[in-house]
Each structure stands twice: as structure tokens, then as C-alpha cells.
Design a protein around this motif. Sequence first.
Motif, PDB file in Angstrom:
ATOM      1  N   ALA A   1       0.832  -1.209   0.000  1.00 32.74           N
ATOM      2  CA  ALA A   1       0.000   0.000   0.000  1.00 32.74           C
ATOM      3  C   ALA A   1       0.861   1.251   0.000  1.00 32.74           C
ATOM      4  O   ALA A   1       0.571   2.226  -0.718  1.00 32.74           O
ATOM      5  N   GLU A   2       1.934   1.229   0.789  1.00 36.58           N
ATOM      6  CA  GLU A   2       2.818   2.398   0.850  1.00 36.58           C
ATOM      7  C   GLU A   2       3.495   2.636  -0.500  1.00 36.58           C
ATOM      8  O   GLU A   2       3.605   3.778  -0.963  1.00 36.58           O
ATOM      9  N   LEU A   3       3.967   1.577  -1.137  1.00 35.92           N
ATOM     10  CA  LEU A   3       4.614   1.713  -2.442  1.00 35.92           C
ATOM     11  C   LEU A   3       3.626   2.210  -3.490  1.00 35.92           C
ATOM     12  O   LEU A   3       3.948   3.078  -4.315  1.00 35.92           O
ATOM     13  N   ALA A   4       2.403   1.642  -3.469  1.00 28.89           N
ATOM     14  CA  ALA A   4       1.396   2.039  -4.461  1.00 28.89           C
ATOM     15  C   ALA A   4       1.008   3.504  -4.298  1.00 28.89           C
ATOM     16  O   ALA A   4       0.895   4.246  -5.285  1.00 28.89           O
ATOM     17  N   LYS A   5       0.815   3.930  -3.050  1.00 30.22           N
ATOM     18  CA  LYS A   5       0.436   5.331  -2.828  1.00 30.22           C
ATOM     19  C   LYS A   5       1.560   6.284  -3.229  1.00 30.22           C
ATOM     20  O   LYS A   5       1.308   7.365  -3.760  1.00 30.22           O
ATOM     21  N   ALA A   6       2.815   5.865  -2.994  1.00 35.35           N
ATOM     22  CA  ALA A   6       3.942   6.707  -3.392  1.00 35.35           C
ATOM     23  C   ALA A   6       4.000   6.884  -4.905  1.00 35.35           C
ATOM     24  O   ALA A   6       4.418   7.930  -5.415  1.00 35.35           O
ATOM     25  N   LEU A   7       3.551   5.852  -5.630  1.00 33.13           N
ATOM     26  CA  LEU A   7       3.561   5.898  -7.096  1.00 33.13           C
ATOM     27  C   LEU A   7       2.251   6.436  -7.669  1.00 33.13           C
ATOM     28  O   LEU A   7       2.143   6.645  -8.880  1.00 33.13           O
ATOM     29  N   GLY A   8       1.238   6.591  -6.815  1.00 28.84           N
ATOM     30  CA  GLY A   8      -0.056   7.072  -7.286  1.00 28.84           C
ATOM     31  C   GLY A   8      -0.826   6.037  -8.087  1.00 28.84           C
ATOM     32  O   GLY A   8      -1.574   6.404  -9.009  1.00 28.84           O
ATOM     33  N   VAL A   9      -0.669   4.756  -7.715  1.00 23.61           N
ATOM     34  CA  VAL A   9      -1.344   3.680  -8.447  1.00 23.61           C
ATOM     35  C   VAL A   9      -2.046   2.759  -7.456  1.00 23.61           C
ATOM     36  O   VAL A   9      -1.889   2.882  -6.244  1.00 23.61           O
ATOM     37  N   GLY A  10      -2.817   1.810  -7.988  1.00 23.84           N
ATOM     38  CA  GLY A  10      -3.406   0.763  -7.169  1.00 23.84           C
ATOM     39  C   GLY A  10      -2.413  -0.361  -6.961  1.00 23.84           C
ATOM     40  O   GLY A  10      -1.443  -0.504  -7.718  1.00 23.84           O
ATOM     41  N   ILE A  11      -2.663  -1.183  -5.958  1.00 22.28           N
ATOM     42  CA  ILE A  11      -1.766  -2.313  -5.700  1.00 22.28           C
ATOM     43  C   ILE A  11      -1.687  -3.219  -6.918  1.00 22.28           C
ATOM     44  O   ILE A  11      -0.623  -3.768  -7.238  1.00 22.28           O
ATOM     45  N   HIS A  12      -2.791  -3.357  -7.646  1.00 17.51           N
ATOM     46  CA  HIS A  12      -2.828  -4.255  -8.799  1.00 17.51           C
ATOM     47  C   HIS A  12      -1.898  -3.808  -9.926  1.00 17.51           C
ATOM     48  O   HIS A  12      -1.602  -4.586 -10.832  1.00 17.51           O
TER      49      HIS A  12
ATOM     50  N   TYR B   1      -6.890 -12.960   0.237  1.00 12.86           N
ATOM     51  CA  TYR B   1      -6.814 -11.503   0.438  1.00 12.86           C
ATOM     52  C   TYR B   1      -5.668 -10.886  -0.346  1.00 12.86           C
ATOM     53  O   TYR B   1      -5.709  -9.702  -0.670  1.00 12.86           O
ATOM     54  N   PHE B   2      -4.657 -11.671  -0.720  1.00 16.34           N
ATOM     55  CA  PHE B   2      -3.658 -11.170  -1.658  1.00 16.34           C
ATOM     56  C   PHE B   2      -4.316 -10.882  -3.009  1.00 16.34           C
ATOM     57  O   PHE B   2      -4.170  -9.798  -3.570  1.00 16.34           O
ATOM     58  N   VAL B   3      -5.038 -11.861  -3.535  1.00 18.21           N
ATOM     59  CA  VAL B   3      -5.682 -11.690  -4.833  1.00 18.21           C
ATOM     60  C   VAL B   3      -6.721 -10.572  -4.770  1.00 18.21           C
ATOM     61  O   VAL B   3      -6.787  -9.709  -5.658  1.00 18.21           O
ATOM     62  N   ALA B   4      -7.539 -10.560  -3.724  1.00 19.15           N
ATOM     63  CA  ALA B   4      -8.569  -9.523  -3.605  1.00 19.15           C
ATOM     64  C   ALA B   4      -7.964  -8.129  -3.485  1.00 19.15           C
ATOM     65  O   ALA B   4      -8.612  -7.135  -3.821  1.00 19.15           O
ATOM     66  N   SER B   5      -6.702  -8.054  -3.032  1.00 16.07           N
ATOM     67  CA  SER B   5      -6.016  -6.765  -2.923  1.00 16.07           C
ATOM     68  C   SER B   5      -5.278  -6.393  -4.200  1.00 16.07           C
ATOM     69  O   SER B   5      -4.661  -5.329  -4.271  1.00 16.07           O
ATOM     70  N   GLY B   6      -5.328  -7.285  -5.209  1.00 14.63           N
ATOM     71  CA  GLY B   6      -4.719  -6.970  -6.497  1.00 14.63           C
ATOM     72  C   GLY B   6      -3.388  -7.647  -6.761  1.00 14.63           C
ATOM     73  O   GLY B   6      -2.650  -7.234  -7.662  1.00 14.63           O
ATOM     74  N   VAL B   7      -3.067  -8.697  -5.997  1.00 17.79           N
ATOM     75  CA  VAL B   7      -1.772  -9.364  -6.130  1.00 17.79           C
ATOM     76  C   VAL B   7      -1.929 -10.731  -6.803  1.00 17.79           C
ATOM     77  O   VAL B   7      -2.593 -11.627  -6.255  1.00 17.79           O
ATOM     78  N   TYR B   8      -1.344 -10.879  -7.980  1.00 14.18           N
ATOM     79  CA  TYR B   8      -1.305 -12.170  -8.682  1.00 14.18           C
ATOM     80  C   TYR B   8      -0.607 -13.181  -7.780  1.00 14.18           C
ATOM     81  O   TYR B   8       0.494 -12.933  -7.275  1.00 14.18           O
TER      82      TYR B   8
ATOM     83  N   GLY C   1     -11.458 -15.588 -14.474  1.00  9.95           N
ATOM     84  CA  GLY C   1     -12.596 -14.679 -14.400  1.00  9.95           C
ATOM     85  C   GLY C   1     -12.507 -13.647 -13.303  1.00  9.95           C
ATOM     86  O   GLY C   1     -12.943 -12.495 -13.478  1.00  9.95           O
ATOM     87  N   VAL C   2     -11.915 -14.012 -12.143  1.00 11.70           N
ATOM     88  CA  VAL C   2     -11.845 -13.073 -11.032  1.00 11.70           C
ATOM     89  C   VAL C   2     -10.973 -11.864 -11.361  1.00 11.70           C
ATOM     90  O   VAL C   2     -11.111 -10.803 -10.751  1.00 11.70           O
ATOM     91  N   HIS C   3     -10.108 -12.003 -12.357  1.00  9.68           N
ATOM     92  CA  HIS C   3      -9.251 -10.882 -12.747  1.00  9.68           C
ATOM     93  C   HIS C   3     -10.089  -9.680 -13.190  1.00  9.68           C
ATOM     94  O   HIS C   3      -9.730  -8.517 -12.935  1.00  9.68           O
TER      95      HIS C   3
ATOM     96  N   ALA D   1      -6.694  -9.192 -10.427  1.00  6.87           N
ATOM     97  CA  ALA D   1      -5.683 -10.178 -10.053  1.00  6.87           C
ATOM     98  C   ALA D   1      -6.333 -11.549 -10.087  1.00  6.87           C
ATOM     99  O   ALA D   1      -7.567 -11.670 -10.153  1.00  6.87           O
ATOM    100  N   LYS D   2      -5.512 -12.590 -10.024  1.00  8.95           N
ATOM    101  CA  LYS D   2      -6.042 -13.942 -10.106  1.00  8.95           C
ATOM    102  C   LYS D   2      -5.053 -14.923  -9.487  1.00  8.95           C
ATOM    103  O   LYS D   2      -3.922 -14.574  -9.158  1.00  8.95           O
ATOM    104  N   PHE D   3      -5.514 -16.165  -9.356  1.00  9.78           N
ATOM    105  CA  PHE D   3      -4.664 -17.259  -8.897  1.00  9.78           C
ATOM    106  C   PHE D   3      -4.071 -17.998 -10.090  1.00  9.78           C
ATOM    107  O   PHE D   3      -4.631 -17.995 -11.193  1.00  9.78           O
ATOM    108  N   ALA D   4      -2.950 -18.651  -9.840  1.00 15.97           N
ATOM    109  CA  ALA D   4      -2.419 -19.660 -10.745  1.00 15.97           C
ATOM    110  C   ALA D   4      -1.962 -20.819  -9.866  1.00 15.97           C
ATOM    111  O   ALA D   4      -1.636 -20.626  -8.691  1.00 15.97           O
ATOM    112  N   VAL D   5      -1.954 -22.017 -10.417  1.00 18.00           N
ATOM    113  CA  VAL D   5      -1.470 -23.182  -9.683  1.00 18.00           C
ATOM    114  C   VAL D   5      -0.349 -23.816 -10.486  1.00 18.00           C
ATOM    115  O   VAL D   5      -0.533 -24.178 -11.654  1.00 18.00           O
ATOM    116  N   GLU D   6       0.827 -23.935  -9.869  1.00 19.36           N
ATOM    117  CA  GLU D   6       1.975 -24.538 -10.541  1.00 19.36           C
ATOM    118  C   GLU D   6       2.860 -25.224  -9.499  1.00 19.36           C
ATOM    119  O   GLU D   6       3.546 -24.571  -8.716  1.00 19.36           O
ATOM    120  N   PRO D   7       2.843 -26.559  -9.478  1.00 15.35           N
ATOM    121  CA  PRO D   7       3.624 -27.284  -8.468  1.00 15.35           C
ATOM    122  C   PRO D   7       5.134 -27.211  -8.668  1.00 15.35           C
ATOM    123  O   PRO D   7       5.884 -27.343  -7.692  1.00 15.35           O
TER     124      PRO D   7
END
Length: 653
Positions: free
Chosen positions: A556-567, A589-596, A618-620, A625-631
Motif C-alpha cells: 500500500a505504501e509503495l502504491a500510494k507513493a507511485l499514485g497507483v493501485g496495488i494491482h 486476500y492477496f488476490v482480492a487486494s490486487g496481487v497475482y 474470471g476473477v481478474h 488479479a487472479k490465482f495460478a497453480v503450478e507445483p
Amino acid sequence: MEEMPKPVLVEKTLETCEIDRARMSLMNPALIEEKVQERTIDDTAQEMLRHTMREGIETVWDRYEMQQPSCTYCASGLSCSRCAMGPCRIIPEHHRERGVCGADGDLVVARNLLDTIATGAAAHSDHGRDIVETLYKTGKGTAQGYGISDPEKLKRIAGELGISTDGRSDEEMAVDVGLGLLEEFGTVKNEICFLKRAPEQTQAIWDAAGIRPRSVDREIVEAMHRVHMGVGASYVNILLHGLRTSLGDGWGGSMMGTEISDVLFGTPKINQSQVNLGVLKEDYVNVSLHGHNPMLSEMIVRASEDPEIQALAKKAGAKGVNLVGLCCTGNELLMRKGVPMAGNHFNQELVITTGAVEAMIIDYQCIFPSLPRTASCYHTKIVSTSEKSKVVGSYYYEFKPGNAFETAKAILKMAVANFPNRIPEKVYIPGKPVDLMAGFSVEAIQEALGGTFQPLIDAIADGRIRGAVGIVGCNNPKVKHDYGHVTLAKELIKHDILCVETGCAAIASGKAGLLMPDAAFLAGPGLRGVCKALGIPPVLHMGSCVDCSRILVLLAELAKALGVGIHQLPVAGAAPEWYSQKAVSIGSYFVASGVYTVLGVMPKITGSPNVAELLTSGVHGVVQAKFAVEPDPVTAAKLIISHIDGKRTELGL
């Protein structure tokens, strides 16, 4: 004079040592070595696994093998036991496309997933409530031995809550802040205060999607209502509420737990300590602190320094008391006190099998119910301290803030008295400890950067740091112990991507030597230069799993400093070895906050292609943002690098 707290043996009977002689007879040296190499990359854990398999002592890996093959319906999320008309299984090929109530596969999978998210959010948030209640009692003067360690942070939080600070004592502010934050769990004002820390662009996304959490408990309670049979029937609607519930955890319950722990026990500063099973000491009373809540463990540290305890230890023939951490209680103490770490989640049984631990003190979360059974083969006593988490076969001390210090002393006296009961021929402490650097709170990172985040922003802008990734989560027997965490981190730093880590992931990197500045030689030239200039590792230990909220604050601090959203930031999240419901809430909550966010273990959603598609695509369109699964962590790193490069392009970097 108050009577010394006394333990109660939970359910009266202790576990008795059960050595699996039949299984042990099948373990020839070649098979043992094959299993050891398959199970973990932790050198000291490998040594103890050789030992346990030779001795016939059961561990988490053995029990995982015994459970195979797993139920395919459970693994895919297609089993349902929500009401007494079932249990049901969705088996389309056998014309069982709906449960008795009429729920199809999409609904069954979505309800199960929401249940999981709600459980994880409840676990972390209830932890947060315990900490906030202690703050309130500290202000009232009814919490024995606790005080305000970071009054400046207390004032800042009071300001966020609109509480007056002028001319007021820390204790007066603590009472009002405690009450104010307790109201956040069931507030009627329909907003959680710390949500305002997020950039406006991110908050706008939540509002557009209708997922801004109204209070912590309300979303969890509503989640349990929605999964009741005959309520939620739209898998999309159910999963959107899952995101809202998780946000109430990340920006609510968890964040309160982290922030108020800092207020009470001190905001972490960069420090150096050691990690792995080698931190145990043969000539000391060894006490392991395991779980997630720092309230008792902080008092154990203080009590261990008491002259009376030290004198008793020497009288018993030991040089002193050696405290070691496990899991996130250990991470809390490592961050603030520099207490060495014996290991992460899958080291908990192996610590006992060294034969050198007098007592393992547990609070709650990620604690194996099997621990008393393992301990019964040695002299170790398992001491439980939370009414929420009584473990059969443990010695239970009723711990409350009002009796904290005396309870801590009583437990340590039990441990010291147990030192002469060691069985010398069973003592085996493997290897040597590895040095690590911890204590990277948001405040400590900012201080290391000279008091402003601008140097980090500049390094990202000019490409010396390509981006940043939060690697979090647990251990899971489906993944070689620590391999997912360590391999992913190495791949990312090699490509100039800074890693910030919490929980078991951070300790995995610590055991692998990645949490020291010298590890910068494994990083790409840009990140290496930044690390050398600042004297920091390429992988930063940010705390326990509840401290994933620190990552949100940093973003949040980095995004606000840049004037952008977390996503819009060149960042990502990863959970290579996750296993728990808490990890599902964190990922959500990572994805809901805009973090892949990339998961290394497939959630129980494969039974519904629609749910899987929604979460990974679809949630993107809803939260950007969205999930990916990769073992495979190497392939996962490629996905993350591609995502970060895409975000850099969008920002014109």
C-alpha cells in the motif's frame, strides 16, 4: 502469596510410546535413504528422519503415506457433508450430477472453499482478538507483566481510529485503542478502519465488486450462513463473499494482531540469530516454543532470565535455559528478541526425537495432535496453554494475561525439573546452526532505506530490482519439505526479484542460508548491488504468517507513493507448500487486494471447472488479479517473472 499455577493432565491419560516394529523391519538402509531424499532438503531434518526410521518413530510423512491413495472426491472438492441428508458425492459419469438437496458440483466446490476461507480468516482474526484484548487489559492494569513497548505506534493507531492522544498516558490510550479495535470485529459502522490504508484505486475496486468487508466477525458469520444448505446457491456469489471474508482477515483481524503485537512487544528491528535443529544445546535445559500467539512466549523469555530459574537450572546440572522457536510463535520471538529457530512446521516432531527437549510449550494453530505420542518415547513434556487448543496427553496450564508471568515461571520450573530425566543414549542433536537475519518489519525496511521508500522505488524504476514477491505459507507432504520455498526464492532472486517472506517459507529460506547478506551472490547483478549497498539479504524475513499483513502495508505504501493501485505494481505472491485454511485466506486476500498469486498445491476445486476458471481467470475482471497453480517452483518462477515484466511494461518501466 499467590499459589504457583499447577498443570492439569488433559484427559488424564498420557500417550504411551508406540514404536512401529513391523514398519521398521521393512526399512533397509537403501529404502531409508531413498525416503529421506524424497521427503526434505533440510540437512538436519534428513539426519533426524534417518534416525526416526531406524528407530520406528512415526512422523507426518509416514502418516501421509498411510493415507494413500487419497479420496478423489474429497481431493476435487466434490464431497459434501453439510446436512444429514448426505454425505453426497458428485459423480457425473454415474449420473450423480447433484446432491440430495439438488446442489451441483459448482455449488458443492464453492461452498467447501468458502468454508475453508472462513475457517482460515477466523483462525488469524481470533489470534488478533486475543492480542487486542491483552492491549485493553494492559491499559487497565490487569495484564501481569505486560506494557507498551512502542508508544509511537500506539499513537499512530489511535490517530487512525480518531482517538485523542494529547496529554494522555499510554495506558489511557491503550484502553481506548483496545476498545476501538475490539469494535472492529463486530462494528455497526460497516467499515474496517485499516482498509483506509489501501490506495484509493484499490478501495474503488472493492467497492465496485461489493466486497469491502463490513467487520471481521460479520463476514465470517455470514460465510457460515451462506454455506448452510438452502442458502447460497450461486457459486459466483459465494466466492465473491469468500474474497470479502478474506479481506476482513488481511486488513482487519490479522493486521490488528500484527500491529498490536508491535505495540505490546516492540516493532521488530533487524537482528541476527540462528536456525535449524542444531540450535538445541546438549548441556542446557531446552524449551521449544511452538504455535502462533506471542503472549505467553514473551513471558517465557522474561521468566527464563529470572535469577530463580537460572539457579534452578544450574542446580539441576544444566548451564542454563535455552529457548528455541518453532513455527510462528518462534517467528514472533525471532523478529523481536532474536530467539533462535529450531525449524518450521515439519520440524516439530523431529525436535522431540533429538531427545534433548525438556518441554515443548504450545499455544494454538499448526500443532500436531500426535506430539504427546511422539514425546512419550522420550522424556519431553508437552505443555498446552490455550483453552482453545487442549491436546490429549499434554500438561495444561491455564494461561491468561492476568497470570502470565507466574504461569511462565511454573512451566519453566517443570522443564528444569525434567532435565535429570533425559535418557543420554537417546540424545542426538544433528548438524550446526545456520546464521540468519530477521526483523524486517515495514518500519525496519523503511529505516534501512534511509527513512523513505524512495530508494526502493528508484531501484524498481531503473530495473536494478525487477519486482518483488511475497512467498508465504506452510509445509505440505505433497511437496518435498522446503524445496518449493527455497527453489522458488533462488529462481526469483537470480532474476533480480526481491523476495519478502513470512512463516514457514521464511524459515525454509533461513535454513538454506538465503536470509544473510552473503546470499546476494546468488542474486542477479541489480539486486546483488542493492543488497551489498544496504547490507541486507536478497530474501527478507518479515515475520509470522499473521504478519502477511505487513506485506499488504508495504504494498500500500509503495502504491500510494507511485499514485497507483496495488494491482498495478510489479509484484506477486506465492505459496509453494501451503496446507492450511489460513493459507487459503491469505492467498484470497492477496488476490482480492490486487496481487497475482501462484499456489504450489492445487486447492480442492478441480471437481468444478467453472470454479477453477473463475479463480484462475474470471476473477481478474473483478479485482484485477487472479490465482495460478503450478507445483514446479521453477515453472512458477517463470509465470511470476512474466507477470512482473508485464506490469513493468504497463507502468512504462
